[in-house]
Design an enzyme around this catalytic site. Structure first.
Site, PDB file in Angstrom:
ATOM      1  N   ASP A  11      -4.824   3.931   6.227  1.00 37.91           N
ATOM      2  CA  ASP A  11      -5.017   3.928   4.676  1.00 37.91           C
ATOM      3  C   ASP A  11      -6.249   3.668   4.440  1.00 37.91           C
ATOM      4  O   ASP A  11      -7.011   2.572   4.685  1.00 37.91           O
ATOM      5  CB  ASP A  11      -4.199   2.678   4.000  1.00 37.91           C
ATOM      6  CG  ASP A  11      -4.251   2.991   2.435  1.00 37.91           C
ATOM      7  OD1 ASP A  11      -4.513   3.747   1.934  1.00 37.91           O
ATOM      8  OD2 ASP A  11      -3.422   2.127   1.933  1.00 37.91           O
ATOM      9  N   ASP A 105      -5.484  10.344   1.402  1.00 33.53           N
ATOM     10  CA  ASP A 105      -6.058   9.035   2.053  1.00 33.53           C
ATOM     11  C   ASP A 105      -5.197   8.317   2.817  1.00 33.53           C
ATOM     12  O   ASP A 105      -5.386   6.950   3.170  1.00 33.53           O
ATOM     13  CB  ASP A 105      -6.855   8.225   0.859  1.00 33.53           C
ATOM     14  CG  ASP A 105      -5.905   7.705  -0.116  1.00 33.53           C
ATOM     15  OD1 ASP A 105      -4.761   7.794  -0.219  1.00 33.53           O
ATOM     16  OD2 ASP A 105      -6.214   6.541  -0.577  1.00 33.53           O
ATOM     17  N   GLU A 106      -3.961   8.692   3.173  1.00 37.54           N
ATOM     18  CA  GLU A 106      -2.921   7.718   3.778  1.00 37.54           C
ATOM     19  C   GLU A 106      -1.894   8.604   4.521  1.00 37.54           C
ATOM     20  O   GLU A 106      -1.482   9.789   4.280  1.00 37.54           O
ATOM     21  CB  GLU A 106      -2.065   7.161   2.818  1.00 37.54           C
ATOM     22  CG  GLU A 106      -1.132   6.090   3.277  1.00 37.54           C
ATOM     23  CD  GLU A 106      -0.410   5.592   2.087  1.00 37.54           C
ATOM     24  OE1 GLU A 106       0.364   4.307   2.313  1.00 37.54           O
ATOM     25  OE2 GLU A 106      -0.555   5.871   0.980  1.00 37.54           O
TER      26      GLU A 106
END
Length: 441
Positions: A11, A105-106
């Protein structure tokens, strides 16, 4: 359950805000808030400097400004975020062919599907640190938090334990002990409504939840939900990492740190995403017949709905209307973590709008007029990249009453000077970027 901790969750830390601080040296170490900047705006990401003041994602921009009035409030540059996300996902796929993105983003990574030097905690910690180092290098300084465990549930929890820039490996067999003292909301499936029901019967931690019988849980929250919680609170989670391979489409999605439950807010976010998808379609000279939405709920279950039109469209109102209708088919009462709109069944032709053609033909065809049209249509949103014929590249600090203020700096220059111009100054224009290649996946 896996016998070894071979699921990795990564993350990026305050992703949007971190990119803005990377590219805007004057904002490094200062509070930055990215999201809607108007009176009805919603925070997408807040830097850690802003979080100290209680600002968080899904908070209204109005409340964020009251808590942290001295922060930089930026509208965001999603084309840049997508570019950085591609770099990150490429690094993850170099680690394993099984990568399950949750947002830009993860992601989850199945380490067992790749080449591992070993599965002992020290070897896995080295893998996690090497990944963090590579992400830091290829993104120009961004940090990521990594959790490695025997399940998706615990890997996700582990990545949150030492943020920002954290790395936590959970040895197999210690999962239940780790999560026992944690608040019950750490369990996927315990959203605001479920959390309140559990609080009323004295359940505030994961350990408390374990004391509730399976029959009682089913009575409290329903059969499917109750059976799921009964397993998860005991760290029993056998969900596999599933690589997502979507058909060619143009889509726009966002993830939120706080579960969203307000239906009007969700509809508003869908409408904004639909406008973004339509803009990207038009830039790429594409249209599409199938409109779809993607909804990831509080418990990480993902629901998709779609509808197909008789002919292709790139109209934002049509895409937004269909997306809102599809949202009504999904139960979002427990909270939404991710929301997205997509258009597929793409065609390389567009049914021309005669009124648009008349408007375009009424404007003289010259580079000077075209630049003025671009400026008028784009507006001067805070944070957008611009360039000046004399001062070079910079970004919009603010605008209003016929003026626009620009700070001239880049990631490589250090903090730069501030200048104010008339908002129709012909020497100032939005920074042009290629669109077709990076907008249509």
């Amino acid at each position: 359950m896996r016998a070894e901790p071979t699921i990795l969750h990564v993350d990026l830390d305050a992703f949007f805000a971190a990119i803005e601080q990377r590219d805007k040296p004057s904002l490094r170490g200062k509070p930055v808030v990215v999201g809607g900047t108007g009176g009805r705006g919603v925070v997408a990401t807040a830097s850690y400097e802003a979080r100290v003041f209680g600002v968080h994602s899904a908070m209204s921009t109005r409340e964020a400004r009251s808590r942290c009035p001295h922060a930089a409030y930026l509208s965001g540059r999603h084309h840049v975020y997508r570019e950085v996300s591609r770099l990150i996902m490429a690094e993850l796929r170099g680690l394993s062919p099984l990568v399950e993105p949750l947002s830009v983003d993860e992601a989850f990574v199945d380490l067992a599907a790749g080449d591992l030097p070993g599965t002992d905690p020290d070897s896995l910690a080295q893998v996690g640190q090497a990944l963090k180092d590579r992400i830091h290098e290829v993104t120009g300084g961004l940090t990521a938090s990594v959790g490695i465990a025997s399940s998706k549930l615990v890997a996700k929890i582990a990545s949150d334990l030492d943020k920002p820039d954290g790395l936590v490996v959970v040895p197999a067999g210690t999962e239940a002990e780790l999560i026992g003292p944690m608040p019950v909301r750490v369990i996927p499936g315990v959203g605001p409504a479920t959390g309140e029901r559990l609080r009323r019967v004295g359940v505030t931690t994961v350990e408390d939840l374990r004391r509730i019988s399976q029959d009682e849980l089913v009575r409290l929250v329903g059969q499917a939900h109750g059976n799921g919680l009964f397993a998860l609170c005991r760290a029993e989670d056998d969900r596999p990492v599933v690589a997502e391979r979507e058909a060619k489409s143009v889509s726009n999605e966002d993830t939120y740190d706080t579960d969203l439950v307000d239906k009007r807010l969700l509809e508003g976010l869908l409408t904004k995403q639909a406008r973004g998808v339509a803009e990207r379609l038009r830039k790429a000279r594409l249209s599409g017949r199938t409109v779809s939405i993607k909804v990831r709920l509080h418990d990480f279950t993902t629901h998709s709905r779609s509808t197909t039109l008789p002919s292709p469209t790139d109209d934002p109102a049509t895409i937004g209307r269909l997306a809102r209708a599809l949202l009504a088919e999904v139960d979002t009462s427990e909270g939404v973590r991710l929301l997205g709109v997509g258009v597929s069944g793409l065609a390389d032709w567009i049914q021309e709008d005669l009124f648009a053609l008349e408007e375009e033909s009424a404007e003289p065809e010259s580079e000077e007029v075209d630049a003025a049209v671009v400026r008028r249509r784009a507006g001067w949103s805070p944070g957008m990249d611009v360039e000046h014929t004399e001062h070079g590249p910079g970004w919009v600090w603010g605008s209003g009453v016929g003026r626009v203020t620009v700070r001239f700096e880049t990631a490589a220059t250090g903090p730069g000077p501030v200048r104010t111009f008339a908002d129709d100054d012909p020497a100032l224009s939005p920074l042009r970027r290629p669109s077709a290649e990076d907008e249509a996946d």
